[in-house]
Design a protein around this motif. Structure first.
Motif, PDB file in Angstrom:
ATOM      1  N   ARG A 125       4.463   3.549   2.567  1.00 33.47           N
ATOM      2  CA  ARG A 125       3.093   3.060   2.347  1.00 33.47           C
ATOM      3  C   ARG A 125       2.155   3.486   3.466  1.00 33.47           C
ATOM      4  O   ARG A 125       0.987   3.759   3.241  1.00 33.47           O
ATOM      5  CB  ARG A 125       3.081   1.540   2.205  1.00 33.47           C
TER       6      ARG A 125
ATOM      7  N   ARG B  22      -1.211   5.563   2.960  1.00 35.76           N
ATOM      8  CA  ARG B  22      -2.539   5.215   3.477  1.00 35.76           C
ATOM      9  C   ARG B  22      -3.149   6.393   4.242  1.00 35.76           C
ATOM     10  O   ARG B  22      -4.332   6.688   4.101  1.00 35.76           O
ATOM     11  CB  ARG B  22      -2.454   3.982   4.371  1.00 35.76           C
TER      12      ARG B  22
ATOM     13  N   LEU C  81      -4.957   2.529  -4.790  1.00 33.90           N
ATOM     14  CA  LEU C  81      -5.851   2.452  -3.629  1.00 33.90           C
ATOM     15  C   LEU C  81      -7.048   3.382  -3.777  1.00 33.90           C
ATOM     16  O   LEU C  81      -8.198   2.956  -3.616  1.00 33.90           O
ATOM     17  CB  LEU C  81      -5.066   2.782  -2.358  1.00 33.90           C
TER      18      LEU C  81
ATOM     19  N   GLU D  65      -8.536  -2.614   0.310  1.00 34.11           N
ATOM     20  CA  GLU D  65      -7.279  -3.369   0.274  1.00 34.11           C
ATOM     21  C   GLU D  65      -7.518  -4.855   0.478  1.00 34.11           C
ATOM     22  O   GLU D  65      -6.915  -5.685  -0.209  1.00 34.11           O
ATOM     23  CB  GLU D  65      -6.302  -2.845   1.333  1.00 34.11           C
TER      24      GLU D  65
ATOM     25  N   LEU E  34      -7.127  -5.431  -3.465  1.00 29.90           N
ATOM     26  CA  LEU E  34      -5.670  -5.397  -3.624  1.00 29.90           C
ATOM     27  C   LEU E  34      -5.088  -6.625  -2.928  1.00 29.90           C
ATOM     28  O   LEU E  34      -4.607  -6.558  -1.819  1.00 29.90           O
ATOM     29  CB  LEU E  34      -5.078  -4.104  -3.030  1.00 29.90           C
TER      30      LEU E  34
ATOM     31  N   ILE F  35      -2.436  -4.842   6.569  1.00 34.45           N
ATOM     32  CA  ILE F  35      -3.561  -3.912   6.402  1.00 34.45           C
ATOM     33  C   ILE F  35      -4.148  -3.553   7.769  1.00 34.45           C
ATOM     34  O   ILE F  35      -4.353  -2.373   8.078  1.00 34.45           O
ATOM     35  CB  ILE F  35      -4.633  -4.520   5.475  1.00 34.45           C
TER      36      ILE F  35
END
Length: 151
Positions: free
Chosen positions: A12, A16, A65, A107, A111, A119
């Motif tokens: 992840r 990102r 995203l 995010e 999200l 985050i």
């Protein structure tokens, strides 16, 4: 970024970073959401340094995203601008910083299944590769105030 970053970031985290690179490139070159997703499905090249890159991301997370960020860009920018100092304009920020703040805001606001501390940590780690300590602190401050804002 140094190669040891690989050990600090999971799939992840690389996703990102790829989203930051993609959003930055999209700001510079233009393009549409469909072409960004198509490109990610075809071939991924997450550039870590001149000599190191990763070719695997969490594609579903990337699509979620980048789609949410682009589709909600006007609202995301309004949220960010509410939290910027009166002496700073969002447009004056470096485009990489803009991408970091936009994706982090997305995010935090869209999200909801990801804890804010995750985050913050992820985007701060990415920011450290591009910016000095004061800029990283700026990013942390903006994301913190956005996180604390009631929906």
């Amino acid at each position: 970024m140094q190669e040891k970053r690989r050990f600090k970031s999971g799939l992840r985290g690389f996703t990102r970073l790829y989203a930051v690179q993609t959003l930055y490139r999209n700001q510079m070159e233009g393009g549409n959401l469909e072409s960004l997703i198509k490109e990610a499905k075809k071939e991924v090249d997450v550039i870590i340094s001149e000599n190191y890159s990763v070719h695997e991301i969490d594609l579903n997370f990337f699509i979620e995203l980048i789609s949410n960020t682009i589709q909600n860009l006007n609202e995301i920018d309004k949220i960010i601008k509410r939290h910027m100092s009166k002496h700073w304009s969002f447009s004056r920020l470096d485009r990489v910083m803009q991408s970091l703040i936009r994706l982090g805001t997305c995010e935090l606001k869209f999200l909801k299944n990801i804890p804010p501390t995750v985050i913050f940590n992820e985007y701060i780690e990415i920011a450290k590769a591009f910016f000095e300590k004061n800029d990283v602190a700026f990013l942390n401050g903006i994301l913190n105030t956005i996180s604390n804002e009631s929906n």
